[in-house]
Design a protein around this motif. Structure first.
Motif, mmCIF file in Angstrom:
data_model
loop_
_atom_site.group_PDB
_atom_site.id
_atom_site.type_symbol
_atom_site.label_atom_id
_atom_site.label_comp_id
_atom_site.label_asym_id
_atom_site.label_seq_id
_atom_site.Cartn_x
_atom_site.Cartn_y
_atom_site.Cartn_z
ATOM 1 N N ARG A 34 -3.613 3.852 -1.906
ATOM 2 C CA ARG A 34 -4.011 2.469 -2.146
ATOM 3 C C ARG A 34 -4.020 1.767 -0.795
ATOM 4 O O ARG A 34 -3.029 1.798 -0.059
ATOM 5 C CB ARG A 34 -3.035 1.767 -3.088
ATOM 6 C CG ARG A 34 -3.278 0.245 -3.201
ATOM 7 C CD ARG A 34 -2.135 -0.439 -3.919
ATOM 8 N NE ARG A 34 -2.089 -1.864 -3.632
ATOM 9 C CZ ARG A 34 -2.466 -2.822 -4.479
ATOM 10 N NH1 ARG A 34 -2.934 -2.485 -5.674
ATOM 11 N NH2 ARG A 34 -2.367 -4.093 -4.147
ATOM 12 N N LYS A 35 -5.158 1.158 -0.467
ATOM 13 C CA LYS A 35 -5.309 0.451 0.803
ATOM 14 C C LYS A 35 -5.840 -0.960 0.522
ATOM 15 O O LYS A 35 -6.629 -1.165 -0.396
ATOM 16 C CB LYS A 35 -6.284 1.182 1.724
ATOM 17 C CG LYS A 35 -5.963 2.656 1.952
ATOM 18 C CD LYS A 35 -5.131 2.867 3.181
ATOM 19 C CE LYS A 35 -4.871 4.354 3.405
ATOM 20 N NZ LYS A 35 -4.266 4.632 4.693
ATOM 21 N N ASP A 59 0.829 -1.204 0.000
ATOM 22 C CA ASP A 59 0.000 0.000 0.000
ATOM 23 C C ASP A 59 0.864 1.254 0.000
ATOM 24 O O ASP A 59 2.057 1.215 0.326
ATOM 25 C CB ASP A 59 -0.920 0.019 1.220
ATOM 26 C CG ASP A 59 -1.938 -1.109 1.193
ATOM 27 O OD1 ASP A 59 -2.293 -1.541 0.088
ATOM 28 O OD2 ASP A 59 -2.364 -1.557 2.277
ATOM 29 N N LYS A 96 -8.708 -4.321 -2.676
ATOM 30 C CA LYS A 96 -7.742 -3.239 -2.857
ATOM 31 C C LYS A 96 -8.479 -1.970 -3.282
ATOM 32 O O LYS A 96 -9.104 -1.957 -4.342
ATOM 33 C CB LYS A 96 -6.699 -3.605 -3.907
ATOM 34 C CG LYS A 96 -5.641 -4.612 -3.461
ATOM 35 C CD LYS A 96 -6.118 -6.046 -3.465
ATOM 36 C CE LYS A 96 -6.388 -6.551 -4.873
ATOM 37 N NZ LYS A 96 -6.761 -8.016 -4.847
#
Length: 763
Positions: free
Chosen positions: A496-497, A475, A538
């Protein structure tokens, strides 16, 4: 630390604190920076102590490191170090004492989230709602209570993290949005909510030991709810001991049309005691606590909570060194939970037991590379153990002779590491860049059903599979803040996680109709089964915030925050197509009405929306006091890329309020508007809800050591349905030759008018 001079130590602390404060541009603070702890408010009335009045936060010159006071309070107050993030466009502040004030009308701590931009709550038990922000709810949000991460320990998630604290226990609550820095945490894709209870409070050396206590009792007419909250602190200049806790009991509430909404009763108590010590730039804190819930009804579930006990311990260390600051914390949290039926609203026998353990640590080092640069590095571990079993029922053909093993020795362990760089380029520009890696390991043991005839095939198939899974998350986040002048701020963020499935999403195994209906925290009456092949979800999120305010930030302010997320492998559901599911419901794949059977599955999805918040002081003079108008508007849209709408998306909603302060008086009129929910999940057969409007009133008066608060919720006794309340599975029944079952097509009604009162004493 003995080799560091006092002046050097203070300069290091000042520089580090100043850089840390603006380092959380995506933080949303529920309590303003100048709010003191409950003990501080009590200490204002102690003769030996003089408390400085709250001061307006002064704006520091942009792009330079400003001096900040040491962590310990140096004035004559009992107060905690100010750990609130700096005021930035992506943040919002609620009035002082937000948690304590919320306790007048609700004992559900998750209801505080509804006052955040984009905040909402999924309906559940009276103290166990699941928070949601910007359309991401339940496990897509990560909630930390005093740095503790509490995993689901119930197939219906009846004991979410925020249920382990009463609203009045909450001293600080921050929400970090989906574009928040990677240093905040990992394994979530929506928001991270940090809650602190009983932060350390200290007095100046000349004050000696000072004690303060606050006791309050309250009553709410709807449901005949009553309870008590308490906070007590004993502190001197380097040691602080604080107790905080509360107890509440409530019956079933009534809707606006006068009908009783069954299975909405509850009783709960939470307690915590903390000991803190500061010395030479070091802070040590240790806390133990626990919870006991003897019962809690669930109108949107087939089962109720009939026992829940939690015990925990956590510790924290903060130290300032010649190279910067080091923070570390560790915790252990144990849960013992039982589901059953609370008569007379639900009658039956089917005990369902859960035992869970969460433990972990977190370490973070903040290094001041220069007067403009900060480097953060950190590592954390989260360990989860879960056993879920349903004891056999004597005399039952379907639920005997064996115990049903739902999760057998389930494990979910996560190890995360991050690095983050913050740069103050000049007086106007600030950036934060970070990378993060998390590895999640999951596994579980063999399972069995009540008997081989109904459950043997599913159990054998599950036991034959390799159930070990390892997910690798990579991430990152990038944040840019621009402050061109004293009246405007702009912020852009991208992140982005990644989130891995929970144990139930992966390992719930039975496709038997009865067993499937025992799984699921969605409150929709449907049945669920897990999926071993689930991939982590995601989220790629982008957010922009524009904010304007007067130079002193006292008179007016407005913020607009549009956002959008594309989620690859979003964990949603498909209709279950196994022979067992089709035998239970032949139309399961095509039915657009009625309860259905679902299996967790990955789909790509998009979520987007906008939040608007504003405030305006309309008058401020000695005769009429101060009057301020505030408002909050939220809109979110969620849809899979195949055109299916996402479940539990809050419809467009708004809150507008007029707050008035005059001497010891505080008054508020609040209007809550919620639009109709027409875009619903076709896969879940989710129900629509009509629009509604509610008017709430509050008034309170402080006289020396005593305060009286009065309020009326839903003044006009409106009858309405909760848009995220799920299906009413108790009040409406279908009768057949086989008995009665829940009827499809009925939403949960919201509470009708309630007269609330609270009396508080400080000494």
């Amino acid at each position: 630390m003995s080799n560091i001079s006092t002046s050097l130590r203070r300069s290091i602390l000042a520089a580090t604190t100043a850089l840390i404060s603006p380092a959380l541009p995506c933080a949303t603070s529920l309590l303003p920076p100048f709010v003191t702890t409950a003990s501080a408010q009590s200490a204002e009335r102690l003769p030996p102590v003089t408390v400085n009045s709250p001061q307006q936060r002064k704006r520091k010159p942009r792009g330079v490191v400003a001096a900040a006071p040491p962590a310990a309070a140096q004035s004559g107050d009992i107060s905690a170090p100010d750990q609130s993030p700096s005021s930035v466009p992506a943040s919002a502040s609620l009035p002082p004492r937000a948690g304590f004030d919320r306790g007048l009308s609700s004992s559900d701590s998750a209801s505080l989230v509804t006052d955040l931009p984009g905040g909402a709550a999924w309906g559940a038990g009276g103290v166990s709602s699941l928070p949601a922000i910007n359309g991401f709810g339940a496990d897509r949000l990560q909630v930390a209570i005093n740095s503790m991460l509490i995993s689901p320990a119930c197939p219906n998630e009846m004991n979410p993290p925020l249920s382990f604290v009463n609203p009045a226990m909450i001293a600080k609550m921050w929400a970090y949005l989906g574009v928040g820095p990677v240093s905040v945490g990992g394994d979530y894709i929506g928001s991270r909510i940090d809650v602190t209870t009983a932060p350390p409070a200290f007095t100046p050396a000349q004050a000696g030991w000072v004690a303060s206590t606050r006791l309050s009792s309250f009553f709410r007419s709807n449901g005949n709810a009553y309870g008590v909250d308490a906070t007590a602190t004993l502190a001197n200049h380097d040691t602080s001991v604080t107790y905080t806790g509360g107890w509440v009991r409530s019956g079933n509430y009534k809707a606006g049309d006068g009908t009783t909404v069954k299975s909405t009763l509850y009783e709960t108590q939470n307690h915590a005691i903390s000991i803190s010590k500061q010395t030479f730039g070091n802070l040590f804190a240790f806390q133990i606590g626990g919870q006991f819930i003897p019962y809690q009804g669930y109108v949107n579930q087939y089962m109720d909570m009939v026992y829940n006990r939690g015990l925990y311990a956590n510790g924290r260390y903060e130290g300032v060194f010649d190279w910067g600051k080091f923070e570390a914390s560790a915790f252990v949290h144990q849960i013992r939970h039982t589901m059953g039926f609370i008569a007379p609203d639900k009658i039956g026998e089917m005990p369902m037991d859960t035992k869970a353990l969460d433990a972990g640590y977190s370490m973070k080092a903040t290094v001041a590379l220069s007067g403009h640069d900060l480097l953060r590095i950190g590592n954390e571990l989260a360990v989860n153990r879960l056993d879920d079993w349903w004891s056999p029922v004597a005399g039952s053909m379907m639920m005997s002779p064996n115990a049903f093993i739902n999760i057998n020795g389930g494990t979910r362990d996560r190890l995360g590491t991050f690095v983050e760089w913050e740069r103050h380029w000049d007086r106007q520009w600030t950036s934060i860049l970070g990378l993060r890696n998390d590895v999640v390991w999951m596994n579980t043991g063999n399972v069995q059903g009540y008997n081989a005839m109904s459950y043997g095939a599913d159990a054998a198939a599950f036991n034959a599979l390799d159930r070990a899974r390892a997910d690798v998350h990579v991430d990152g986040s990038a944040l840019l803040r621009y402050e061109p002048n004293d009246i405007s701020q702009y912020e852009f963020g991208f992140a982005r996680k990644t989130r891995s499935p929970n144990l139930y999403e992966r390992y719930a195994w039975s496709t038997n109709a009865m067993a499937m209906k025992m799984i699921g925290w969605f409150g929709d009456g449907n049945g669920y089964v897990g999926n071993l092949d689930l991939k982590p979800e995601k989220a790629h999120t982008v957010s922009f915030t524009a904010g304007w305010h007067d130079p002193a930030q006292r008179v007016w302010g407005v913020k607009l925050t549009p956002y959008a997320s594309y989620v690859h492998d979003y964990i949603d559901v498909d209709r279950c197509s196994t022979a067992s599911c089709l035998a239970s419901n032949p139309a399961n794949l095509t039915a657009n009405t009625g309860f259905v059977y679902l299996q967790f599955a990955n789909h790509d999805a998009t979520l987007y929306g906008i939040n608007v918040e504003g405030r305006l002081t309309v008058w401020d003079n000695p005769i009429y006091g101060q009057g301020q108008v505030r408002g909050l508007i939220g809109y979110v849209r969620g849809q899979r890329t195949d055109g299916v709408d996402l479940y539990h998306m809050m419809p467009i909603n708004a809150k507008f309020a007029l707050d008035h302060l005059l001497g010891g008086w505080t008054n508020s009129i609040e209007l809550q508007l919620v639009g109709s929910k027409d875009q619903v999940s076709q896969v879940h057969n989710e129900l629509t809800t009509p629009a509604y409007a509610l008017l709430n009133l509050r008034t309170g008066y402080q006289w020396q050591h005593v305060r009286l608060d009065l309020g009326i919720d839903n003044l006009f006794n409106q009858n309405y349905h909760l848009p995220l309340g799920g299906a009413d599975l108790v009040d409406y029944k279908v009768v057949s030759m086989m008995g009665s079952s829940a009827a499809y097509g009925y939403n949960v009604k919201g509470p009708g008018r309630s007269f609330n009162a609270r009396l508080s004493v400080n000494f």
